[in-house]
Design a protein around this motif. Structure first.
Motif, PDB file in Angstrom:
ATOM      1  N   MET A 134       0.831  -1.203   0.000  1.00 26.44           N
ATOM      2  CA  MET A 134       0.000   0.000   0.000  1.00 26.44           C
ATOM      3  C   MET A 134       0.871   1.260   0.000  1.00 26.44           C
ATOM      4  O   MET A 134       0.530   2.266   0.607  1.00 26.44           O
ATOM      5  N   THR A 135       2.012   1.194  -0.676  1.00 25.50           N
ATOM      6  CA  THR A 135       2.933   2.315  -0.749  1.00 25.50           C
ATOM      7  C   THR A 135       3.099   2.716  -2.207  1.00 25.50           C
ATOM      8  O   THR A 135       3.387   1.880  -3.056  1.00 25.50           O
ATOM      9  N   GLY A 136       2.884   4.002  -2.471  1.00 29.60           N
ATOM     10  CA  GLY A 136       3.033   4.495  -3.833  1.00 29.60           C
ATOM     11  C   GLY A 136       3.454   5.953  -3.831  1.00 29.60           C
ATOM     12  O   GLY A 136       3.803   6.519  -2.796  1.00 29.60           O
ATOM     13  N   GLU A 137       3.419   6.549  -4.990  1.00 27.78           N
ATOM     14  CA  GLU A 137       3.829   7.942  -5.131  1.00 27.78           C
ATOM     15  C   GLU A 137       2.895   8.908  -4.419  1.00 27.78           C
ATOM     16  O   GLU A 137       3.315   9.971  -3.983  1.00 27.78           O
ATOM     17  N   ARG A 138       1.610   8.554  -4.319  1.00 21.88           N
ATOM     18  CA  ARG A 138       0.629   9.489  -3.769  1.00 21.88           C
ATOM     19  C   ARG A 138      -0.068   8.981  -2.508  1.00 21.88           C
ATOM     20  O   ARG A 138      -0.876   9.685  -1.924  1.00 21.88           O
ATOM     21  N   TRP A 139       0.220   7.747  -2.073  1.00 22.99           N
ATOM     22  CA  TRP A 139      -0.482   7.150  -0.939  1.00 22.99           C
ATOM     23  C   TRP A 139       0.442   6.145  -0.267  1.00 22.99           C
ATOM     24  O   TRP A 139       1.012   5.288  -0.932  1.00 22.99           O
ATOM     25  N   THR A 140       0.586   6.216   1.058  1.00 21.56           N
ATOM     26  CA  THR A 140       1.354   5.224   1.815  1.00 21.56           C
ATOM     27  C   THR A 140       0.604   4.923   3.099  1.00 21.56           C
ATOM     28  O   THR A 140       0.151   5.831   3.790  1.00 21.56           O
ATOM     29  N   GLU A 141       0.473   3.628   3.388  1.00 19.22           N
ATOM     30  CA  GLU A 141      -0.208   3.196   4.604  1.00 19.22           C
ATOM     31  C   GLU A 141       0.783   2.623   5.599  1.00 19.22           C
ATOM     32  O   GLU A 141       1.731   1.917   5.229  1.00 19.22           O
ATOM     33  N   TYR A 142       0.514   2.927   6.893  1.00 21.33           N
ATOM     34  CA  TYR A 142       1.325   2.439   8.003  1.00 21.33           C
ATOM     35  C   TYR A 142       0.418   1.674   8.964  1.00 21.33           C
ATOM     36  O   TYR A 142      -0.363   2.293   9.687  1.00 21.33           O
ATOM     37  N   PRO A 143       0.492   0.336   8.985  1.00 24.37           N
ATOM     38  CA  PRO A 143      -0.310  -0.424   9.945  1.00 24.37           C
ATOM     39  C   PRO A 143       0.169  -0.164  11.373  1.00 24.37           C
ATOM     40  O   PRO A 143       1.376  -0.120  11.639  1.00 24.37           O
ATOM     41  N   ILE A 144      -0.787   0.052  12.276  1.00 22.31           N
ATOM     42  CA  ILE A 144      -0.503   0.243  13.700  1.00 22.31           C
ATOM     43  C   ILE A 144      -1.547  -0.577  14.454  1.00 22.31           C
ATOM     44  O   ILE A 144      -2.724  -0.226  14.449  1.00 22.31           O
ATOM     45  N   GLY A 145      -1.115  -1.640  15.088  1.00 17.77           N
ATOM     46  CA  GLY A 145      -2.082  -2.503  15.765  1.00 17.77           C
ATOM     47  C   GLY A 145      -3.108  -2.996  14.762  1.00 17.77           C
ATOM     48  O   GLY A 145      -2.756  -3.517  13.716  1.00 17.77           O
ATOM     49  N   THR A 146      -4.390  -2.779  15.064  1.00 16.32           N
ATOM     50  CA  THR A 146      -5.443  -3.191  14.134  1.00 16.32           C
ATOM     51  C   THR A 146      -5.860  -2.052  13.203  1.00 16.32           C
ATOM     52  O   THR A 146      -6.732  -2.240  12.367  1.00 16.32           O
ATOM     53  N   GLY A 147      -5.259  -0.883  13.345  1.00 15.15           N
ATOM     54  CA  GLY A 147      -5.610   0.267  12.516  1.00 15.15           C
ATOM     55  C   GLY A 147      -4.514   0.612  11.524  1.00 15.15           C
ATOM     56  O   GLY A 147      -3.489  -0.059  11.426  1.00 15.15           O
ATOM     57  N   VAL A 148      -4.758   1.683  10.788  1.00 17.53           N
ATOM     58  CA  VAL A 148      -3.825   2.133   9.762  1.00 17.53           C
ATOM     59  C   VAL A 148      -3.839   3.653   9.702  1.00 17.53           C
ATOM     60  O   VAL A 148      -4.893   4.275   9.771  1.00 17.53           O
ATOM     61  N   ILE A 149      -2.642   4.239   9.580  1.00 18.09           N
ATOM     62  CA  ILE A 149      -2.530   5.654   9.235  1.00 18.09           C
ATOM     63  C   ILE A 149      -2.090   5.689   7.791  1.00 18.09           C
ATOM     64  O   ILE A 149      -1.150   4.985   7.399  1.00 18.09           O
ATOM     65  N   ALA A 150      -2.770   6.478   6.999  1.00 20.10           N
ATOM     66  CA  ALA A 150      -2.412   6.637   5.591  1.00 20.10           C
ATOM     67  C   ALA A 150      -2.062   8.093   5.336  1.00 20.10           C
ATOM     68  O   ALA A 150      -2.800   8.991   5.746  1.00 20.10           O
ATOM     69  N   ILE A 151      -0.920   8.317   4.685  1.00 22.63           N
ATOM     70  CA  ILE A 151      -0.583   9.674   4.256  1.00 22.63           C
ATOM     71  C   ILE A 151      -0.812   9.731   2.759  1.00 22.63           C
ATOM     72  O   ILE A 151      -0.586   8.751   2.044  1.00 22.63           O
ATOM     73  N   ALA A 152      -1.298  10.878   2.283  1.00 19.61           N
ATOM     74  CA  ALA A 152      -1.669  10.959   0.875  1.00 19.61           C
ATOM     75  C   ALA A 152      -1.489  12.356   0.320  1.00 19.61           C
ATOM     76  O   ALA A 152      -1.701  13.347   1.014  1.00 19.61           O
ATOM     77  N   ASN A 153      -1.098  12.393  -0.937  1.00 22.90           N
ATOM     78  CA  ASN A 153      -1.037  13.628  -1.706  1.00 22.90           C
ATOM     79  C   ASN A 153      -1.897  13.367  -2.930  1.00 22.90           C
ATOM     80  O   ASN A 153      -1.420  12.872  -3.942  1.00 22.90           O
ATOM     81  N   VAL A 154      -3.187  13.667  -2.803  1.00 29.13           N
ATOM     82  CA  VAL A 154      -4.141  13.305  -3.853  1.00 29.13           C
ATOM     83  C   VAL A 154      -4.802  14.511  -4.514  1.00 29.13           C
ATOM     84  O   VAL A 154      -5.830  14.371  -5.159  1.00 29.13           O
ATOM     85  N   GLY A 155      -4.228  15.683  -4.346  1.00 35.34           N
ATOM     86  CA  GLY A 155      -4.773  16.857  -5.017  1.00 35.34           C
ATOM     87  C   GLY A 155      -5.128  17.975  -4.064  1.00 35.34           C
ATOM     88  O   GLY A 155      -5.020  17.849  -2.847  1.00 35.34           O
ATOM     89  N   THR A 156      -5.568  19.067  -4.639  1.00 35.43           N
ATOM     90  CA  THR A 156      -5.815  20.276  -3.860  1.00 35.43           C
ATOM     91  C   THR A 156      -7.138  20.262  -3.089  1.00 35.43           C
ATOM     92  O   THR A 156      -7.367  21.146  -2.277  1.00 35.43           O
ATOM     93  N   ASP A 157      -7.987  19.275  -3.322  1.00 36.22           N
ATOM     94  CA  ASP A 157      -9.248  19.209  -2.576  1.00 36.22           C
ATOM     95  C   ASP A 157      -9.071  18.685  -1.156  1.00 36.22           C
ATOM     96  O   ASP A 157      -9.959  18.821  -0.328  1.00 36.22           O
ATOM     97  N   TRP A 158      -7.946  18.076  -0.878  1.00 33.75           N
ATOM     98  CA  TRP A 158      -7.677  17.522   0.454  1.00 33.75           C
ATOM     99  C   TRP A 158      -6.338  18.068   0.903  1.00 33.75           C
ATOM    100  O   TRP A 158      -5.285  17.590   0.493  1.00 33.75           O
TER     101      TRP A 158
END
Length: 115
Positions: free
Chosen positions: A35-59
């Motif tokens: 789940m790692t790419g140029e615009r999105w990366t996920e970090y599993p933590i316990g049973t959850g996930v933090i995702a960082i993303a660069n998906v455009g100016t709307d977010w």
């Protein structure tokens, strides 16, 4: 509606390389290679996930929105690490927990938390 768990917490960033360096080197999170790419990366933590993303100016990043609280084994140990990385923090105590509130390189707030 019955919600079973948090699927992920998404955090918008403007510079993926800079953000990944922070989340991986400062916070010590390990990216999910699938789940790692140029615009999105996920970090599993316990049973959850933090995702960082660069998906455009709307977010866009903000220090005024939702903040993920990351539970640590030792707040004292976490604060030592923050100081080593020269990360500014505000320490907060409540009757039930202690926290160090930090910001990522884009200004998104994160809470380093210990019950």
């Amino acid at each position: 509606m019955k919600i079973n768990e948090i699927g992920f917490v998404g955090i918008p960033v403007t510079d993926m390389a800079k953000a990944r360096a922070f989340y991986e080197n400062v916070l010590g999170l390990k990216p999910d290679p699938e789940m790692t790419g140029e615009r999105w990366t996920e970090y599993p933590i316990g049973t959850g996930v933090i995702a960082i993303a660069n998906v455009g100016t709307d977010w866009r990043p903000s220090d005024q929105g939702t903040a993920a609280a990351l539970e640590v084994e030792s707040l004292e140990g976490a604060i030592i690490s923050l100081k080593e990385h020269e990360i500014q923090y505000d320490e907060v105590e409540s009757p039930v927990c202690r926290m160090a509130i930090i910001q990522d390189p884009d200004g998104n707030k994160l809470i380093i938390h210990k019950l």
